[in-house]
Write a protein that holds these residues in place. Structure first.
Motif, mmCIF file in Angstrom:
data_model
loop_
_atom_site.group_PDB
_atom_site.id
_atom_site.type_symbol
_atom_site.label_atom_id
_atom_site.label_comp_id
_atom_site.label_asym_id
_atom_site.label_seq_id
_atom_site.Cartn_x
_atom_site.Cartn_y
_atom_site.Cartn_z
ATOM 1 N N LEU A 41 1.340 4.442 1.316
ATOM 2 C CA LEU A 41 0.863 5.301 2.399
ATOM 3 C C LEU A 41 1.087 6.773 2.081
ATOM 4 O O LEU A 41 0.362 7.638 2.577
ATOM 5 C CB LEU A 41 1.560 4.933 3.706
ATOM 6 C CG LEU A 41 1.157 3.577 4.296
ATOM 7 C CD1 LEU A 41 1.956 3.294 5.556
ATOM 8 C CD2 LEU A 41 -0.343 3.531 4.593
ATOM 9 N N TYR A 82 2.094 5.848 9.973
ATOM 10 C CA TYR A 82 2.506 6.275 8.640
ATOM 11 C C TYR A 82 3.481 7.453 8.689
ATOM 12 O O TYR A 82 4.045 7.842 7.650
ATOM 13 C CB TYR A 82 1.271 6.710 7.828
ATOM 14 C CG TYR A 82 0.704 8.023 8.298
ATOM 15 C CD1 TYR A 82 1.185 9.226 7.773
ATOM 16 C CD2 TYR A 82 -0.252 8.077 9.300
ATOM 17 C CE1 TYR A 82 0.698 10.447 8.226
ATOM 18 C CE2 TYR A 82 -0.745 9.286 9.757
ATOM 19 C CZ TYR A 82 -0.268 10.463 9.219
ATOM 20 O OH TYR A 82 -0.739 11.662 9.677
ATOM 21 N N LEU A 110 -8.974 1.513 6.274
ATOM 22 C CA LEU A 110 -7.518 1.560 6.114
ATOM 23 C C LEU A 110 -6.835 0.687 7.155
ATOM 24 O O LEU A 110 -5.900 -0.066 6.837
ATOM 25 C CB LEU A 110 -7.028 3.000 6.225
ATOM 26 C CG LEU A 110 -5.504 3.190 6.211
ATOM 27 C CD1 LEU A 110 -4.930 2.772 4.857
ATOM 28 C CD2 LEU A 110 -5.136 4.628 6.522
ATOM 29 N N PRO A 156 -7.094 10.145 6.183
ATOM 30 C CA PRO A 156 -6.543 9.526 4.981
ATOM 31 C C PRO A 156 -7.274 10.052 3.733
ATOM 32 O O PRO A 156 -8.394 10.555 3.830
ATOM 33 C CB PRO A 156 -6.827 8.032 5.179
ATOM 34 C CG PRO A 156 -7.169 7.880 6.626
ATOM 35 C CD PRO A 156 -7.751 9.175 7.062
ATOM 36 N N LYS A 157 -6.650 9.893 2.612
ATOM 37 C CA LYS A 157 -7.258 10.341 1.353
ATOM 38 C C LYS A 157 -8.601 9.673 1.132
ATOM 39 O O LYS A 157 -9.566 10.304 0.679
ATOM 40 C CB LYS A 157 -6.315 10.043 0.182
ATOM 41 C CG LYS A 157 -6.827 10.535 -1.160
ATOM 42 C CD LYS A 157 -5.833 10.229 -2.274
ATOM 43 C CE LYS A 157 -6.348 10.737 -3.626
ATOM 44 N NZ LYS A 157 -5.387 10.422 -4.724
ATOM 45 N N ARG A 158 -8.696 8.382 1.451
ATOM 46 C CA ARG A 158 -9.949 7.655 1.226
ATOM 47 C C ARG A 158 -11.099 8.239 2.048
ATOM 48 O O ARG A 158 -12.258 8.183 1.629
ATOM 49 C CB ARG A 158 -9.766 6.167 1.539
ATOM 50 C CG ARG A 158 -9.500 5.850 3.004
ATOM 51 C CD ARG A 158 -9.343 4.358 3.225
ATOM 52 N NE ARG A 158 -8.167 3.827 2.546
ATOM 53 C CZ ARG A 158 -7.958 2.531 2.320
ATOM 54 N NH1 ARG A 158 -8.853 1.641 2.705
ATOM 55 N NH2 ARG A 158 -6.866 2.135 1.710
ATOM 56 N N THR A 159 -10.776 8.790 3.209
ATOM 57 C CA THR A 159 -11.813 9.386 4.053
ATOM 58 C C THR A 159 -12.317 10.688 3.445
ATOM 59 O O THR A 159 -13.529 10.928 3.379
ATOM 60 C CB THR A 159 -11.262 9.627 5.463
ATOM 61 O OG1 THR A 159 -10.789 8.384 5.993
ATOM 62 C CG2 THR A 159 -12.316 10.210 6.382
ATOM 63 N N SER A 217 -12.091 5.539 7.192
ATOM 64 C CA SER A 217 -10.830 5.539 7.936
ATOM 65 C C SER A 217 -10.510 4.157 8.492
ATOM 66 O O SER A 217 -9.378 3.672 8.392
ATOM 67 C CB SER A 217 -10.896 6.556 9.078
ATOM 68 O OG SER A 217 -11.005 7.877 8.598
ATOM 69 N N MET A 261 0.837 -1.196 0.000
ATOM 70 C CA MET A 261 0.000 0.000 0.000
ATOM 71 C C MET A 261 0.877 1.253 0.000
ATOM 72 O O MET A 261 1.858 1.323 0.743
ATOM 73 C CB MET A 261 -0.920 0.021 1.219
ATOM 74 C CG MET A 261 -1.816 1.257 1.309
ATOM 75 S SD MET A 261 -2.862 1.252 2.772
ATOM 76 C CE MET A 261 -3.903 -0.171 2.422
ATOM 77 N N GLU A 286 -1.982 7.908 0.536
ATOM 78 C CA GLU A 286 -3.087 8.010 1.501
ATOM 79 C C GLU A 286 -2.942 9.232 2.402
ATOM 80 O O GLU A 286 -3.929 9.758 2.907
ATOM 81 C CB GLU A 286 -3.151 6.751 2.373
ATOM 82 C CG GLU A 286 -3.836 5.572 1.728
ATOM 83 C CD GLU A 286 -5.352 5.706 1.662
ATOM 84 O OE1 GLU A 286 -5.904 6.703 2.147
ATOM 85 O OE2 GLU A 286 -5.981 4.786 1.112
#
Length: 375
Positions: A3, A360, A275, A25-28, A272, A1, A6
């Motif tokens: 990071l 991270y 992840l 995180p970027k996904r959030t 979040s 992954m 992210e």
């Protein structure tokens, strides 16, 4: 992954403040943006899908703390609200006492102090000793109804032995409440192994989620001891049957959720936690402890810096607090402001400077960044 993808933090920041407010995180961020766009274009047309995400979040929280059942998981606004539901749900008797420590965040002190008018005594154990658990247990007696403690102390970073405390409470029939806000998302947690009756924690610190959403775990037998303080359509057993005249509280922990859920926060925290599941909490914990150890080793080697956080294995998590010799509280407050102005995002706690890297966090070159600011 990847990071780095992210966590695309600005290059001018050294972010060491997850014990206060974590980085999304970027996904959030993407989940929140997508949910906002859906609301703008389609309103609640996909509400049934929203409920699936809510159920998914409860499942992730169950796994994160190793709850026995998803029914033990309630979603609260914050730690303070959850603690208040416990404090004002229990049927106290004059002469009862509560044991906690003298290092607690105000949320885990004020709520218990407020019960004084009901004849309940709060006992504060001095845990700045070699055996902090023994100090807490020594204050327990036949009138102790509840022991409440932070899994990791917010100021000093002291990590408590929850297994020892919980086993004692279990054996003595004392309710055990854990404020896990400085644990969840940083180190592995097991509500069943430590015999926790209640676990509370906001999602906006180490869980890297939004403010305004917290987990409130209650063991079923302990949950039954709490009188309800809030009522509404969502806390009944047949939630959604709006024509029903008769109602009963939900058997599950949902009974503590009176009204509509914070769906935006649910989407964010669910993203979040996805992840953490992808990375694995074992890997996360190793990363957090490695970075905390690295910081402590450097601070401990600096003659003019005093490490406050205990460095013994098992006694620290992600928080690293230090003081600079010759500075009083006001001096440390000024140092904190200088560090923040220079892009070292930290906190002023326990009369010193608190650093809190996550798994991270890139600490390459942190010495060159910090040392000039500490001279």
């Amino acid at each position: 992954m990847n990071l780095g993808a992210e966590f695309p933090l600005d290059k001018d920041l050294l972010y060491l403040n997850h014990a206060a407010v974590g980085v999304w995180p970027k996904r959030t961020a993407e989940a929140v943006k997508a949910f906002a766009d859906e609301n703008m274009h389609r309103g609640a047309a996909g509400y049934l899908e929203w409920l699936k995400v809510e159920r998914e979040l409860r499942g992730r929280l169950k796994r994160l703390i190793n709850a026995d059942s998803v029914d033990d998981i309630a979603l609260s606004k914050n730690t303070s609200e959850a603690l208040s539901l416990i404090a004002y749900g229990l049927d106290w008797q004059a002469g009862d006492n509560i044991v906690t420590s003298n290092q607690e965040f105000p949320s885990n002190r004020i709520v218990w102090e407020s019960l004084k008018e009901r004849g309940v005594e709060l006992r504060l154990a001095d845990i700045s000793v070699d055996d902090p658990e023994a100090a807490m247990l020594a204050l327990c007696d036949e009138k102790t109804r509840l022991l409440s403690v932070s899994s990791v102390q917010y100021g000093t970073g002291l990590r408590m032995d929850l297994i020892r405390l919980g086993q004692f409470c279990h054996d003595q029939n004392i309710l055990f409440c854990v404020d896990a806000i400085q644990s969840l998302g940083a180190i592995e947690f097991d509500a069943q192994a430590c015999h926790a009756d209640f676990v509370v924690a906001d999602g906006h610190k180490w869980m890297l989620g939004p403010e305004g959403l917290a987990v409130f775990y209650s063991r079923s037998e302990a949950r039954d001891q709490l009188k309800l303080q809030q009522y509404g359509w969502h806390m009944v057993e047949r939630a959604g049957d709006f024509d029903a005249v008769d109602w009963t509280p939900a058997q599950a922990a949902r009974r503590f959720e009176p009204g509509s859920p914070n769906m935006l926060g649910i989407y964010a925290l669910n993203a979040s936690l996805s992840l953490f599941e992808a990375v694995g909490m074992d890997h996360v914990q190793k990363g957090v402890l490695k970075r905390a150890s690295h910081l402590m080793a450097w601070l401990d080697a600096e003659a003019d810096l005093e490490l406050i956080t205990p460095s013994e294995k098992g006694r620290f998590a992600g928080i690293v607090t230090f003081r600079k010799q010759g500075l009083n509280r006001e001096g440390h407050a000024a140092l904190y402001r200088e560090l923040m102005a220079k892009g070292v995002i930290c906190a002023n706690r326990a009369g010193g400077i608190r650093l809190s890297p996550h798994f991270y966090s890139n600490l390459n070159g942190f010495e060159a960044c910090l040392r000039p600011l500490l001279d």
